[in-house]
Design a protein around this motif. Structure first.
Motif, PDB file in Angstrom:
ATOM      1  N   GLU A  22       0.798  -0.938   0.068  1.00 44.72           N
ATOM      2  CA  GLU A  22      -0.041   0.077  -0.169  1.00 44.72           C
ATOM      3  C   GLU A  22       1.001   1.232   0.041  1.00 44.72           C
ATOM      4  N   CYS A  23       0.484   2.226  -0.616  1.00 40.96           N
ATOM      5  CA  CYS A  23       1.052   3.231  -0.663  1.00 40.96           C
ATOM      6  C   CYS A  23       1.298   4.132   0.288  1.00 40.96           C
ATOM      7  N   ALA A  24       2.291   4.788   1.048  1.00 35.28           N
ATOM      8  CA  ALA A  24       2.554   5.398   2.241  1.00 35.28           C
ATOM      9  C   ALA A  24       2.030   6.874   2.028  1.00 35.28           C
ATOM     10  N   HIS A  25       1.978   7.525   0.628  1.00 34.98           N
ATOM     11  CA  HIS A  25       1.401   8.633   0.495  1.00 34.98           C
ATOM     12  C   HIS A  25       2.407   9.719   0.948  1.00 34.98           C
ATOM     13  N   VAL A  26       3.880   9.390   1.086  1.00 34.16           N
ATOM     14  CA  VAL A  26       4.829  10.516   1.221  1.00 34.16           C
ATOM     15  C   VAL A  26       4.987  11.122  -0.065  1.00 34.16           C
ATOM     16  N   PRO A  28       3.192  10.801  -4.520  1.00 35.93           N
ATOM     17  CA  PRO A  28       2.098  10.289  -5.147  1.00 35.93           C
ATOM     18  C   PRO A  28       2.538   8.808  -5.385  1.00 35.93           C
ATOM     19  N   CYS A  29       1.346   7.939  -5.410  1.00 36.55           N
ATOM     20  CA  CYS A  29       1.681   6.371  -5.211  1.00 36.55           C
ATOM     21  C   CYS A  29       2.380   6.075  -6.378  1.00 36.55           C
ATOM     22  N   PHE A  30       1.977   6.768  -7.719  1.00 33.10           N
ATOM     23  CA  PHE A  30       2.639   6.129  -8.932  1.00 33.10           C
ATOM     24  C   PHE A  30       4.298   6.507  -9.035  1.00 33.10           C
ATOM     25  N   ALA A  31       4.731   7.134  -8.124  1.00 34.24           N
ATOM     26  CA  ALA A  31       6.095   7.532  -8.274  1.00 34.24           C
ATOM     27  C   ALA A  31       7.075   6.364  -7.884  1.00 34.24           C
ATOM     28  N   TYR A  32       6.598   5.440  -7.007  1.00 33.48           N
ATOM     29  CA  TYR A  32       7.410   4.528  -6.276  1.00 33.48           C
ATOM     30  C   TYR A  32       7.931   3.467  -7.066  1.00 33.48           C
ATOM     31  N   ASP A  33       7.427   3.068  -8.291  1.00 29.49           N
ATOM     32  CA  ASP A  33       7.990   2.208  -9.393  1.00 29.49           C
ATOM     33  C   ASP A  33       8.042   2.443 -10.597  1.00 29.49           C
ATOM     34  N   ALA A  34       8.127   4.026 -10.538  1.00 27.72           N
ATOM     35  CA  ALA A  34       7.988   4.678 -12.017  1.00 27.72           C
ATOM     36  C   ALA A  34       9.559   4.659 -12.398  1.00 27.72           C
ATOM     37  N   SER A  35       9.359   4.801 -13.750  1.00 30.18           N
ATOM     38  CA  SER A  35      10.688   5.263 -14.594  1.00 30.18           C
ATOM     39  C   SER A  35      10.452   6.584 -15.415  1.00 30.18           C
ATOM     40  N   ILE A  36      11.309   7.201 -15.348  1.00 32.94           N
ATOM     41  CA  ILE A  36      11.156   8.707 -16.049  1.00 32.94           C
ATOM     42  C   ILE A  36      11.862   8.968 -17.205  1.00 32.94           C
ATOM     43  N   TYR A  37      11.235   9.550 -18.359  1.00 38.11           N
ATOM     44  CA  TYR A  37      11.815   9.874 -19.648  1.00 38.11           C
ATOM     45  C   TYR A  37      11.836  11.640 -19.907  1.00 38.11           C
ATOM     46  N   GLU A  38      13.077  11.868 -20.227  1.00 39.45           N
ATOM     47  CA  GLU A  38      13.222  13.418 -20.327  1.00 39.45           C
ATOM     48  C   GLU A  38      12.827  13.475 -22.003  1.00 39.45           C
ATOM     49  N   LEU A  39      11.922  14.236 -22.267  1.00 35.99           N
ATOM     50  CA  LEU A  39      11.653  14.649 -23.612  1.00 35.99           C
ATOM     51  C   LEU A  39      12.086  15.907 -24.323  1.00 35.99           C
ATOM     52  N   ALA A 355       9.208  -2.467 -12.488  1.00 37.46           N
ATOM     53  CA  ALA A 355       7.629  -2.323 -12.138  1.00 37.46           C
ATOM     54  C   ALA A 355       7.282  -3.441 -11.339  1.00 37.46           C
ATOM     55  N   ASN A 356       7.833  -4.705 -11.796  1.00 40.42           N
ATOM     56  CA  ASN A 356       7.576  -5.916 -11.329  1.00 40.42           C
ATOM     57  C   ASN A 356       8.177  -6.804 -10.173  1.00 40.42           C
ATOM     58  N   ASN A 357       9.196  -5.970  -9.410  1.00 39.20           N
ATOM     59  CA  ASN A 357       9.781  -6.376  -8.245  1.00 39.20           C
ATOM     60  C   ASN A 357       9.824  -5.218  -7.372  1.00 39.20           C
ATOM     61  N   PRO A 358       8.843  -5.549  -6.413  1.00 41.52           N
ATOM     62  CA  PRO A 358       8.647  -4.271  -5.133  1.00 41.52           C
ATOM     63  C   PRO A 358       9.956  -4.166  -4.396  1.00 41.52           C
ATOM     64  N   ALA A 359      11.072  -5.040  -4.541  1.00 37.47           N
ATOM     65  CA  ALA A 359      12.274  -4.690  -3.775  1.00 37.47           C
ATOM     66  C   ALA A 359      12.869  -3.676  -4.360  1.00 37.47           C
ATOM     67  N   LEU A 360      12.751  -3.133  -5.669  1.00 34.54           N
ATOM     68  CA  LEU A 360      13.318  -2.284  -6.312  1.00 34.54           C
ATOM     69  C   LEU A 360      12.672  -0.985  -6.203  1.00 34.54           C
ATOM     70  N   TYR A 361      11.377  -0.961  -5.630  1.00 32.79           N
ATOM     71  CA  TYR A 361      10.664   0.446  -5.602  1.00 32.79           C
ATOM     72  C   TYR A 361      11.497   1.441  -4.878  1.00 32.79           C
ATOM     73  N   SER A 362      11.056   2.631  -5.004  1.00 33.78           N
ATOM     74  CA  SER A 362      11.821   3.775  -4.498  1.00 33.78           C
ATOM     75  C   SER A 362      11.559   3.931  -2.812  1.00 33.78           C
ATOM     76  N   ASN A 363      12.695   4.079  -2.110  1.00 36.85           N
ATOM     77  CA  ASN A 363      12.856   4.270  -0.764  1.00 36.85           C
ATOM     78  C   ASN A 363      11.873   3.456  -0.043  1.00 36.85           C
ATOM     79  N   GLU A 364      10.836   4.340   1.049  1.00 41.20           N
ATOM     80  CA  GLU A 364      10.261   3.598   2.103  1.00 41.20           C
ATOM     81  C   GLU A 364       9.183   2.468   1.488  1.00 41.20           C
ATOM     82  N   LEU A 365       8.964   2.511   0.143  1.00 42.06           N
ATOM     83  CA  LEU A 365       8.086   1.346  -0.124  1.00 42.06           C
ATOM     84  C   LEU A 365       9.117   0.326  -0.721  1.00 42.06           C
ATOM     85  N   GLY A 366      10.266   0.260  -1.013  1.00 38.77           N
ATOM     86  CA  GLY A 366      11.174  -0.645  -1.655  1.00 38.77           C
ATOM     87  C   GLY A 366      12.081  -0.884  -0.347  1.00 38.77           C
ATOM     88  N   ALA A 367      13.325  -1.558  -0.830  1.00 43.80           N
ATOM     89  CA  ALA A 367      14.097  -2.145   0.144  1.00 43.80           C
ATOM     90  C   ALA A 367      15.591  -1.513   0.202  1.00 43.80           C
TER      91      ALA A 367
END
Length: 445
Positions: A22-26, A28-39, A355-367
């Motif tokens: 569950e997202c900790a809401h520190v 936005p929830c989508f940010a924890y497993d997101a990848s970013i592209y600079e256009l 996206a498919n490995n929660p251990a790689l999520y960002s910070n407090e939602l990951g490991a």
């Protein structure tokens, strides 16, 4: 002998090893497993327009990008303009669109398509300065001026004029401009240029106010300033990490320097802070060189490294194609796309892995990242990230020679769900593995 999967030819099934927490809401929830592209709109397509960029959005979605940071899209000043088309960062009107890229309606169509595909779009925001022919220069006290009353410029940026944040009217106008892009246009947040040059209290007020109506707004500061990270922004630039990777690629730094950096970062930044990890961006590509110039044969393994370590990985325009050009900053340029040298499969596999490995999520939602102790590992960065029943192990050879490592009882006995490697085929016994020069193996369980 145990044959492991050939990364360049085989894409293993990517199965989430455990459900998302569950997202900790520190953030936005989508940010924890997101990848970013600079256009970079000007250089992203031959046309250099919103409409042409929109046609490429399904490809970026298929590659697994969740957030697009689009470089500034407002009109560019003409006074003291650099080059033929000018710098994105010399803005003449905050609430308008650069006709070079298209119309407001064109951008609305681009934004709607991105949202349909589940991609958020954050706008590059230039709050520190304007073009010298911006109408705000006519307002007394809105810009910094020297003792002779001349507009103040920074460095060799003679095409811009620095704003005065001691002036409350200017602050109010800047906030209203940010608000317009959120309320009226519908962008999902902002990447803020040289954010540390603007008083922190402005960002606190602006973002706290905007988040009342837009709680899912995402913000990125072009800074490593801890105060900004604690008080206003979701993500910060990993500049020090980036330069350290460049140095490791040149073999000026090594594995121990990397572990020292991560230990320091874990100490000085709050647990919730998200670092943006990158091997290139618009500044690095145009001025310091492509990742292939700076990192040589290490470029690809460093790209995968940004997915293994804590933080959010960034891909800059053209990196997925293996672009080898320094893109011109003030004029139209063209990506160098060689189908035989494309890196799209690398970034897709890495994005899916994240996206498919929660251990790689960002910070407090990951490991957190733990060191894996190996014998004779002075050139091997060996690490583990583990969350509940999801484990990810990474072995990175940061040298120009093949290395044989002894695994012993390091890896779980069960078979991995996914193996990613830059090698050709790896032959491995139960306890020994050969990793080619500037390569890696990542196991996901």
């Amino acid at each position: 002998m145990k044959k492991l999967f050939l990364f360049l030819a085989v894409v293993a099934a990517m199965v989430a090893c455990s459900p998302k927490k569950e997202c900790a809401h520190v953030h936005p929830c989508f940010a924890y497993d997101a990848s970013i592209y600079e256009l970079n709109t000007r250089q992203f397509t031959p046309e250099g327009t919103f409409a042409a960029a929109e046609a490429e959005l399904p490809r970026l979605a298929e590659l697994g990008y969740d957030i697009i940071w689009i470089m500034p899209i407002q009109p560019i000043g003409e006074l003291e303009r650099k080059g033929g088309l000018g710098s994105y960062y010399a803005i003449k009107d905050y609430c308008a669109f650069n006709p070079e890229f298209g119309t407001r309606e064109d951008f609305a169509s681009f934004l709607n398509k991105a949202h349909e595909l589940g991609i958020r779009v954050i706008l590059d925001w230039v709050a520190n300065h304007t073009a010298p022919d911006h109408p705000w220069t006519l307002n007394e006290g809105w810009h910094m001026r020297d003792s002779l009353g001349r507009l103040v410029v920074n460095y060799d940026w003679y095409d811009i004029a620095e704003l005065n944040y001691d002036n409350q009217d200017m602050r109010d106008a800047m906030f209203r401009s940010l608000e317009w892009w959120m309320d009226t246009i519908g962008v999902d947040g902002f990447r803020c240029d040289v954010a540390h040059e603007i008083p922190t209290d402005f960002w606190e007020y602006a973002f706290d106010s905007l988040r009342v109506k837009h709680p899912k707004m995402f913000t990125l500061c072009e800074s490593e300033n801890i105060d900004l990270t604690q008080k206003a922004f979701d993500m910060y630039y990993g500049w020090e990490f980036h330069h350290l990777m460049n140095a490791v690629a040149k073999q000026e730094k090594g594995v121990e320097d990397l572990w020292s950096y991560f230990a320091k970062a874990d100490t000085v930044y709050p647990e919730s802070a998200i670092r943006m990890n990158f091997t290139s961006n618009h500044d690095e590509n145009s001025w310091a060189g492509t990742e292939f110039e700076r990192m040589g044969d290490a470029a690809k393994v460093m790209a995968l490294f940004t997915y293994m370590v804590p933080g959010m990985p960034l891909t800059y325009t053209g990196q997925e194609f293996g672009n080898v050009r320094r893109l011109r900053f003030f004029d139209k340029d063209t990506l160098e796309y060689d189908p035989a040298n494309t890196n799209e499969h690398i970034y897709k596999a890495a994005n899916d892995m994240r996206a498919n490995n929660p251990a790689l999520y960002s910070n407090e939602l990951g490991a957190k990242m733990e060191r894996v102790e190996l014998e004779f590992d002075d050139k091997i960065f060996a690490c583990r990230r583990s969350l509940e029943d999801n484990e990810v192990y990474g072995f990175f050879n940061f040298s120009d020679e093949p290395r044989v490592i002894s695994l012993g009882n390091v890896l779980p006995i069960k078979s991995p769900k996914l193996v990613i490697t830059l090698n050709d085929t790896i032959d491995s016994t139960l306890d020994r593995m050969k990793i080619q020069a500037w390569s890696c193996v990542i196991y996901c369980y």
